[in-house]
Design an enzyme around this catalytic site. Structure first.
Site, mmCIF file in Angstrom:
data_model
loop_
_atom_site.group_PDB
_atom_site.id
_atom_site.type_symbol
_atom_site.label_atom_id
_atom_site.label_comp_id
_atom_site.label_asym_id
_atom_site.label_seq_id
_atom_site.Cartn_x
_atom_site.Cartn_y
_atom_site.Cartn_z
ATOM 1 N N SER A 70 0.847 -1.200 0.000
ATOM 2 C CA SER A 70 0.000 0.000 0.000
ATOM 3 C C SER A 70 0.874 1.238 0.000
ATOM 4 O O SER A 70 1.996 1.236 0.535
ATOM 5 C CB SER A 70 -0.902 0.011 1.240
ATOM 6 O OG SER A 70 -1.572 1.251 1.371
ATOM 7 N N TYR B 6 -1.498 -0.565 10.261
ATOM 8 C CA TYR B 6 -1.667 -0.919 8.850
ATOM 9 C C TYR B 6 -0.484 -0.403 8.031
ATOM 10 O O TYR B 6 0.120 -1.149 7.250
ATOM 11 C CB TYR B 6 -2.968 -0.330 8.318
ATOM 12 C CG TYR B 6 -3.206 -0.635 6.853
ATOM 13 C CD1 TYR B 6 -3.651 -1.892 6.462
ATOM 14 C CD2 TYR B 6 -2.999 0.332 5.875
ATOM 15 C CE1 TYR B 6 -3.872 -2.187 5.128
ATOM 16 C CE2 TYR B 6 -3.213 0.050 4.536
ATOM 17 C CZ TYR B 6 -3.651 -1.204 4.172
ATOM 18 O OH TYR B 6 -3.858 -1.495 2.845
#
Length: 267
Positions: free
Chosen positions: A150, A163
């Protein structure tokens, strides 16, 4: 149009019941894959829809339920492809998050959140590579691993600190495995930005998702909110013969979002 460059390939996609995983599954089938293993952890109904879409493109779909955080499940997922004696492409797409977007609120997350996210996003991807290694090495051309990281792991933003940290770890692991598994396996990663998938709807109401979508589009130089299909092409490229000389690469697929963010010197 890339034609049938996946002709006869055996493909395994974790987290393929919806969103980006589904889009990758359908795209590989469209490009000629012979067998597509559709992994899912919970929603059999959504996974069955992915399988139907894959088979509509002419590939055989095999459903493989399993939680990639569990090593035994990873081995079962890899075994679902064993009938062909090879895995040409493994897409480590399964991922989870904890929504705590105010990174300054250190009390919004805890150690258990870090451990849960790392178990799926990092350890799960590692375990899948380990489980699939012999089948990846058996592919006629070097087997390809594509990790879904990501942009959060590059610039330190996103849904939560755990995350972003887990996705940063995934990009580092991509480098380690690319070096360690060459020359028989290539390992690369994509770093999407916002992807307009049902994932956000599981944590937010529709009005908030609409605002998020509009904000994401406004923040990118290309002024778009990417769909799963927009990002899937980049992931599939990294598993295709066109990228046969690419390994250890991290490809940002974020409509240019990173251009307004932190320095990318750490790359």
């Amino acid at each position: 149009m890339s034609g049938r460059d996946f002709e006869g390939f055996t493909v395994v996609i974790t987290g393929a019941s919806t969103g980006l995983g589904r889009a990758i599954a359908v795209e590989t089938a469209r490009r000629g894959a012979g067998l597509v293993v559709v992994n899912y952890a919970r929603s059999a109904e959504e996974a069955e829809e992915t399988a139907r879409l894959v088979e509509a493109e002419g590939a055989k779909a095999v459903l493989a339920r399993g939680d990639v955080a569990q090593d035994e499940d990873c081995r079962k997922i890899a075994e679902a492809a064993a009938s062909t004696g090879r895995i040409d492409a493994l897409f480590n797409n399964a991922g989870v998050t904890k929504f705590a977007p105010n990174h300054a609120d250190l009390d919004a997350v805890n150690a258990e959140d870090f451990l849960r996210l790392y178990a799926v996003n990092v350890v799960g991807a590692f375990q899948m590579v380990r489980a699939a290694r012999s089948l990846l090495e058996a592919a006629p051309a070097p087997g390809a691993v594509v990790n879904t990281a990501s942009i959060a792991g590059v610039v330190g933003n996103g849904s939560s600190v755990p995350y972003a940290a887990s996705k940063g770890a995934m990009t580092t692991m991509t480098l380690s495995l690319a070096r360690a598994l060459a020359p028989r396996i290539r390992v690369n990663a994509i770093c999407p930005g916002f992807i307009d998938t049902p994932w956000f709807g599981k944590a937010m109401d529709a009005e908030r998702v609409d605002r998020l979508r509009a904000g994401a589009a406004a923040a990118t130089p290309l002024k778009v909110a990417s769909t799963a299909e927009d990002v899937a092409g980049a992931a599939v490229f990294l598993a295709s013969p066109a990228s046969r000389h690419v390994t250890g690469e991290t490809l940002l697929v974020d409509a240019g979002l990173h251009l307004g963010g932190a320095s990318l010197a750490m790359r």
